[in-house]
Design an enzyme around this catalytic site. Structure first.
Site, PDB file in Angstrom:
ATOM      1  N   PHE A   1      31.541 -52.814 -37.457  1.00  0.00           N
ATOM      2  CA  PHE A   1      32.801 -52.768 -36.709  1.00  0.00           C
ATOM      3  C   PHE A   1      32.590 -52.741 -35.208  1.00  0.00           C
ATOM      4  CE2 PHE A   1      33.401 -50.699 -40.803  1.00  0.00           C
ATOM      5  CZ  PHE A   1      34.424 -51.473 -41.324  1.00  0.00           C
ATOM      6  N   ALA A   2      31.363 -52.772 -34.799  1.00  0.00           N
ATOM      7  CA  ALA A   2      31.108 -52.600 -33.367  1.00  0.00           C
ATOM      8  C   ALA A   2      30.274 -53.736 -32.820  1.00  0.00           C
ATOM      9  CB  ALA A   2      30.364 -51.286 -33.156  1.00  0.00           C
ATOM     10  N   THR A   3      30.508 -54.003 -31.543  1.00  0.00           N
ATOM     11  CA  THR A   3      29.595 -54.887 -30.826  1.00  0.00           C
ATOM     12  C   THR A   3      28.938 -54.019 -29.769  1.00  0.00           C
ATOM     13  OG1 THR A   3      31.074 -56.733 -31.126  1.00  0.00           O
ATOM     14  CG2 THR A   3      29.441 -56.957 -29.395  1.00  0.00           C
TER      15      THR A   3
ATOM     16  N   GLY B   1      23.758 -56.341 -29.756  1.00  0.00           N
ATOM     17  CA  GLY B   1      23.718 -55.936 -31.162  1.00  0.00           C
ATOM     18  C   GLY B   1      25.105 -55.972 -31.764  1.00  0.00           C
ATOM     19  N   LYS B   2      25.115 -56.005 -33.060  1.00  0.00           N
ATOM     20  CA  LYS B   2      26.410 -56.053 -33.744  1.00  0.00           C
ATOM     21  C   LYS B   2      26.322 -55.236 -35.020  1.00  0.00           C
ATOM     22  CE  LYS B   2      29.936 -59.535 -34.681  1.00  0.00           C
ATOM     23  NZ  LYS B   2      30.980 -58.609 -34.291  1.00  0.00           N
ATOM     24  N   GLY B   3      27.312 -54.426 -35.241  1.00  0.00           N
ATOM     25  CA  GLY B   3      27.349 -53.651 -36.472  1.00  0.00           C
ATOM     26  C   GLY B   3      28.535 -54.121 -37.296  1.00  0.00           C
TER      27      GLY B   3
ATOM     28  N   LYS C   1      28.627 -49.339 -26.978  1.00  0.00           N
ATOM     29  CA  LYS C   1      29.085 -49.722 -28.312  1.00  0.00           C
ATOM     30  C   LYS C   1      30.600 -49.845 -28.232  1.00  0.00           C
ATOM     31  CE  LYS C   1      28.382 -48.093 -33.060  1.00  0.00           C
ATOM     32  NZ  LYS C   1      27.520 -47.251 -33.889  1.00  0.00           N
TER      33      LYS C   1
ATOM     34  N   ASP D   1      21.454 -42.641 -42.572  1.00  0.00           N
ATOM     35  CA  ASP D   1      21.318 -44.093 -42.451  1.00  0.00           C
ATOM     36  C   ASP D   1      20.030 -44.437 -41.715  1.00  0.00           C
ATOM     37  OD1 ASP D   1      21.969 -46.706 -42.824  1.00  0.00           O
ATOM     38  OD2 ASP D   1      23.463 -46.810 -41.232  1.00  0.00           O
TER      39      ASP D   1
HETATM   40  N1  LIG Z   1      21.259 -47.807 -27.256  1.00  0.00           N
HETATM   41  C1  LIG Z   1      21.000 -49.052 -27.622  1.00  0.00           C
HETATM   42  N2  LIG Z   1      20.130 -49.806 -26.930  1.00  0.00           N
HETATM   43  C2  LIG Z   1      19.852 -51.081 -27.313  1.00  0.00           C
HETATM   44  N3  LIG Z   1      20.416 -51.689 -28.392  1.00  0.00           N
HETATM   45  C3  LIG Z   1      21.295 -50.980 -29.118  1.00  0.00           C
HETATM   46  C4  LIG Z   1      21.650 -49.642 -28.771  1.00  0.00           C
HETATM   47  N4  LIG Z   1      22.548 -49.187 -29.666  1.00  0.00           N
HETATM   48  C5  LIG Z   1      22.745 -50.195 -30.544  1.00  0.00           C
HETATM   49  N5  LIG Z   1      22.003 -51.268 -30.220  1.00  0.00           N
HETATM   50  C6  LIG Z   1      21.943 -52.540 -30.959  1.00  0.00           C
HETATM   51  O1  LIG Z   1      23.169 -52.759 -31.623  1.00  0.00           O
HETATM   52  C7  LIG Z   1      22.987 -52.795 -33.039  1.00  0.00           C
HETATM   53  C8  LIG Z   1      24.202 -52.201 -33.726  1.00  0.00           C
HETATM   54  O2  LIG Z   1      24.357 -50.848 -33.318  1.00  0.00           O
HETATM   55  P1  LIG Z   1      24.780 -49.718 -34.339  1.00  0.00           P
HETATM   56  O3  LIG Z   1      23.798 -49.662 -35.457  1.00  0.00           O
HETATM   57  O4  LIG Z   1      24.987 -48.458 -33.584  1.00  0.00           O
HETATM   58  O5  LIG Z   1      26.161 -50.327 -34.870  1.00  0.00           O
HETATM   59  P2  LIG Z   1      26.890 -50.035 -36.226  1.00  0.00           P
HETATM   60  O6  LIG Z   1      28.222 -50.664 -36.167  1.00  0.00           O
HETATM   61  O7  LIG Z   1      26.857 -48.576 -36.500  1.00  0.00           O
HETATM   62  O8  LIG Z   1      25.962 -50.789 -37.253  1.00  0.00           O
HETATM   63  P3  LIG Z   1      26.034 -50.693 -38.837  1.00  0.00           P
HETATM   64  O9  LIG Z   1      27.456 -50.904 -39.187  1.00  0.00           O
HETATM   65  O10 LIG Z   1      25.138 -51.778 -39.356  1.00  0.00           O
HETATM   66  O11 LIG Z   1      25.536 -49.340 -39.186  1.00  0.00           O
HETATM   67  C9  LIG Z   1      21.686 -52.013 -33.243  1.00  0.00           C
HETATM   68  O12 LIG Z   1      21.044 -52.340 -34.431  1.00  0.00           O
HETATM   69  C10 LIG Z   1      20.883 -52.422 -32.029  1.00  0.00           C
HETATM   70  O13 LIG Z   1      20.288 -53.671 -32.200  1.00  0.00           O
END
Ligand SMILES: Nc1ncnc2c1ncn2[C@@H]1O[C@H](COP(=O)(O)OP(=O)(O)OP(=O)(O)O)[C@@H](O)[C@H]1O
Length: 850
Positions: A40-42, A36-38, A58, A151
């Site tokens: 700022f995070a992978t 997954g990718k957000g 994360k 969110d």
């Molecule tokens: N515990 C987990 N198990 C499986 N996949 C996960 C898990 N945590 C995150 N992911 C995957 O990673 C993606 C990004 O995680 P997350 O939403 O925590 O990142 P983020 O940087 O906060 O995203 P955003 O900036 O869009 O809010 C999730 O949508 C999901 O597909």
């Protein structure tokens, strides 16, 4: 070290999986592919080297974060440490290595709910109920502890191994004190509450409820409640207060959604009222994981329970394999040190034991146990004397031998803690090894976005299309940054509708246009094309209905996307397209699609709906769909009609018909057939004006009771769809000439009705003031209607042919309001009726549709 233990260590080394390169190891985790990718995070999958449990890590490069995002991250870290709920992904460890921060949490193997919806389209209501209840249970847990998520969206809801819900992403969570309002703009536009879109201070808990309303809407319809391709349009759509709910959604569910999508946050449901809504409790007796039980299952004491005694078996195991001393383990675990690998190892092993024990694999373990290995069951403080088990199974084999907590190599194998190719989901290596850390994100199954059909070439990975959370923090509102946005006037919209709450009514004689409050300046008019379309709906059920956003087909949608990218602002919204369709085809709604029904019957069009143009007119044969209950085949329908007529001839003995209805209620919205003081009660169908005219009944009776009509030996009956999946009666004309098709055109489509809980006088005042504002003349009639009971009724007649009837009807004495459109000018009249209904909904959040 005892010989047995040395042997064990040797075996352990031998059985260790082939090591990934060193740079693929973080702490005690072998790190694998990105999942997954957000912003700022992978997020990568990883496996704990000792517990062999898969986890999600994360990974955030802190050096790339600005002050706000850093603060957000720290808040996320603080919140996740202290929450413990079966439907929230559990955090195990926080690692800080140089500029990198790693948040290790429970791995949710089922992926995002968002992806499931894209793959499968909308889901049946019982599945929606399960998922929604689990989410609600997690949100209730958070709210009861003063935490707001802010969110909530389908992308932040993951599915665990058993398709159970796991909430993630606490980046925007915050503590909210009683009566405290928040100011930071966060969330994702399609899920954002109106107060957020307006940039007002807001109650985070009520904003969460709005997002949950959007979520449930998506689950049961496969589309967004406010489809729009820019934030401005989204705002207009949200603030209109109109939520169109497709016919296939049950009455209870529609009511529930509307209680969450109330514009005024103070009148919106709280999480407590949400948990009590009747839709949440349908099937409670049959379903073990209903919401009430979910709530009860959560310990009332907040926060993660403090461990009072450590499990000696896990401790021994950790001493052997982690090389930690007893003291170190006790310190880390009792101190709940999330930055220590010891705490994470203990928690992972403990959860593994707990999970295995709940999965009941004991018969396998019985065969395999060769050593004495006692465990404390969940909730027990001490091991049962003489009991034996394994870390994997969590089951104990009782015998008389004293506890001798040693572990052999054989036992390790049994524990699935060593073998790289064992079949346990937790320990399988496949996910870890099939992707190098440098590789791009996994491309599988990810080429479908909301409304983006499979096979469409999506440039970049699916993650580039993933909707990210937007945050306009206070920082963004600083004068410097404000200067980067166009002047607020650019965001002003005019909207020919009475002013929303908080706006003084326009004095008479002024233009009937009201400026909507400007869009929150941090929200530029960014296109949100990805949100704008309905999710694919299962082919067998694709149908347009009730003015809903019509489903575009693949080719159209590709064209739509191409046009959008060429000129985003010029392209009409789905709503606009729908409206143009309506005006093109005489305002007739509901008749676009064929009656392919779940029970196998119905009139089928040779060209499936989804292969035709999105708004193409259906051949006449298909038009019954607007009328026929989707749960009834044509054959069943005619059988019922026949039965009804027979019943009339046999002294009103309706028991057979009743039985038949009961049988058919399977698959319908929770049987609408109830016994309410009469032997057969059906949902009321609002065709009053037309019916009343034909029967010389005063036009006030704003809805009619099919049962009484039944008992009065009406000569003709048809079966209708209002609400869609309910079976109802409706009387047409005495001539016997009317067909369902004609009836639908002359009455059903032209009458809108709602039930208000506020007094009739207030309803009428609101309507009159709205009409005055819009400078629409009307004449008013007051009547007292004597039909069964004395009823007050008011009628407003508009020159355009719109008739508005307001009546207080027994038994609940609620104000029933009906809008009948009597002339050909239905699109304009319909819009007017929608606006007036919207006004009534705003002053009465407890309104319901009839
Ligand atoms: N515990 C987990 N198990 C499986 N996949 C996960 C898990 N945590 C995150 N992911 C995957 O990673 C993606 C990004 O995680 P997350 O939403 O925590 O990142 P983020 O940087 O906060 O995203 P955003 O900036 O869009 O809010 C999730 O949508 C999901 O597909």
């Amino acid at each position: 070290m005892a010989a047995a233990e040395e042997q064990c260590m040797a075996d352990w080394q031998l059985l260790r999986p082939l090591r990934l390169p060193l740079w693929n190891i973080i702490g005690l985790y072998d790190v694998g592919r990105a999942i997954g990718k957000g912003n700022f995070a992978t997020v990568r999958i990883a496996r704990h080297q000792i517990a062999k449990t898969k986890v999600a890590i994360k990974i955030i490069d802190i050096s790339k974060l600005d002050k706000d995002n850093l603060q957000k991250l720290e808040r996320e870290v603080e919140v996740v440490k202290f929450i413990n709920h079966p439907h929230i992904a559990k955090c195990y460890e926080i690692l800080r290595i140089e500029d990198m921060l790693y948040i290790v949490s429970e791995y949710c193997s089922g992926g995002e709910l968002y992806e499931t919806l894209i793959d499968k389209g909308r889901v049946p209501e019982d599945i929606a109920r399960k998922w929604f209840s689990e989410t609600a249970s997690a949100v209730s847990y958070l709210h009861s502890r003063g935490i707001v998520h802010r969110d909530l969206k389908a992308e932040n809801i993951l599915l665990g191994r058993n398709s159970d819900i796991k909430l993630i992403d606490f980046g925007f969570s915050n503590l909210q004190g009683e009566d405290q309002l928040l100011n930071t703009w966060c969330g994702s536009p399609p899920y954002a509450a109106p107060e957020l879109l307006l940039g007002n201070s807001y109650d985070g808990m009520k904003a969460d409820i709005w997002s949950m309303g959007v979520l449930l809407y998506i689950l049961v319809t496969g589309g967004f409640p406010f489809p729009s391709d820019s934030i401005n349009k989204l705002k207009i759509s949200v603030l209109s207060g109109v939520v169109k709910i497709p016919y296939w959604v049950s009455v209870e569910c529609a009511d529930f959604i509307r209680k969450m999508l109330v514009l005024n946050p103070s009148k919106r449901y709280s999480i407590q009222s949400l948990m009590q809504h009747r839709w949440m409790h349908i099937g409670d007796n049959m379903n073990n994981s209903n919401s009430a039980q979910l709530l009860e299952a959560i310990p009332s004491s907040s926060i993660r329970p403090q461990v009072s005694k450590l499990n000696p078996t896990i401790m021994m195991f950790m001493q052997q394999h982690g090389k930690w001393s007893e003291e170190q383990i006790v310190d880390a675990v009792m101190g709940r040190n999330f930055e220590s690998p010891i705490f994470a190892t203990y928690e992972l092993l403990y959860d593994k034991v707990k999970k295995s024990s709940s999965e009941g694999t004991h018969h396998r373990d019985r065969k395999c146990h060769t050593s004495n290995f006692a465990l404390i069951g969940p909730g027990e403080e001490f091991p049962r004397r003489g009991s034996r088990g394994s870390i994997l199974s969590g089951k104990a084999v009782i015998d008389e031998e004293p506890l001798t907590p040693t572990i052999s190599a054989h036992q390790l194998a049994q524990l699935n803690l060593s073998s790289p190719d064992c079949d346990s989901d937790d320990s399988s290596n496949s996910d870890l090894c099939d992707d190098s850390p440098n590789s791009s994100l996994h491309p599988v199954n990810h080429d479908r976005q909301f409304g983006l059909p499979q096979g469409l070439d999506v440039t970049g990975s699916r993650h580039e299309n993933r909707r990210h959370t937007l945050c306009a923090s206070e920082q963004l509102l600083s004068p410097n940054l404000m200067g980067q946005f166009p002047s607020p006037n650019l965001y002003m919209n005019t909207f020919t509708m009475p002013p929303p709450l908080g706006f003084a009514p326009m004095p008479e004689g002024q233009a009937a246009e009201f400026p909507l409050p400007s869009l929150h300046p941090a929200l530029a008019t960014m296109p949100i094309a990805h949100y704008s379309k309905m999710l694919p709906v299962p082919k067998s059920e694709r149908r347009a209905s009730a003015g809903e956003t019509l489903l575009p087909n693949n080719v159209d949608f590709q064209q739509h996307l191409a046009n959008l990218s060429a000129n985003p602002m010029a392209f009409p919204t789905v709503e606009e397209e729908g409206r143009s369709y309506l005006s093109k085809f005489g305002g007739k709604r509901n008749t676009v699609h064929c009656l392919g029904n779940q029970m196998g019957g119905g009139i089928q069009n040779p060209i499936p709906r989804y292969q035709r143009g999105p708004y193409s007119k259906a051949p006449p044969a298909e038009r019954r769909s607007s009328w026929a209950s989707p749960s009834l085949s044509a054959q069943q329908q005619s059988h019922l009609e026949k039965l009804f007529k027979q019943t009339l001839q046999t002294n009103n003995d309706i028991s057979r018909l009743h039985k038949e209805f009961k049988g058919l209620s399977y698959g319908c919205a929770q049987s609408q057939i109830t016994n309410e003081g009469s032997s057969l009660a059906c949902p009321q169908i609002s065709i009053t004006d037309e019916y009343n005219r034909q029967h010389n009944i005063a036009p006030s009776a704003s809805s009619f009771d099919p049962v009484s009509i039944f008992q009065k030996n009406a000569q003709e009956v048809v079966f209708g769809q209002r609400p869609a999946t309910a079976i109802g009666f409706s009387s047409t004309s005495f001539s016997g000439m009317s067909t369902p098709e004609q009836t639908a055109r002359s009455m059903e489509d032209r009458v809108k009705s709602i039930v208000c809980t506020i007094p009739l006088s207030e309803v009428v005042d609101e309507l009159k003031s709205s009409l005055n504002i819009l400078k629409i003349p009307f004449s008013e009639t007051n009547e007292v209607v004597c039909e069964q009971q004395v009823t007050e009724m008011r009628r407003l007649s508009l020159p355009s042919g719109v008739e508005i009837g307001v009546a207080v009807l027994p038994p609940e004495h609620k104000s029933h309001v009906e809008f009948a459109i009597l002339n050909q000018d239905s699109p304009t009249s319909e819009m007017l009726c929608d606006q007036l209904i919207c006004r009534l909904r705003m002053i009465d959040p407890n309104w319901s549709s009839e």
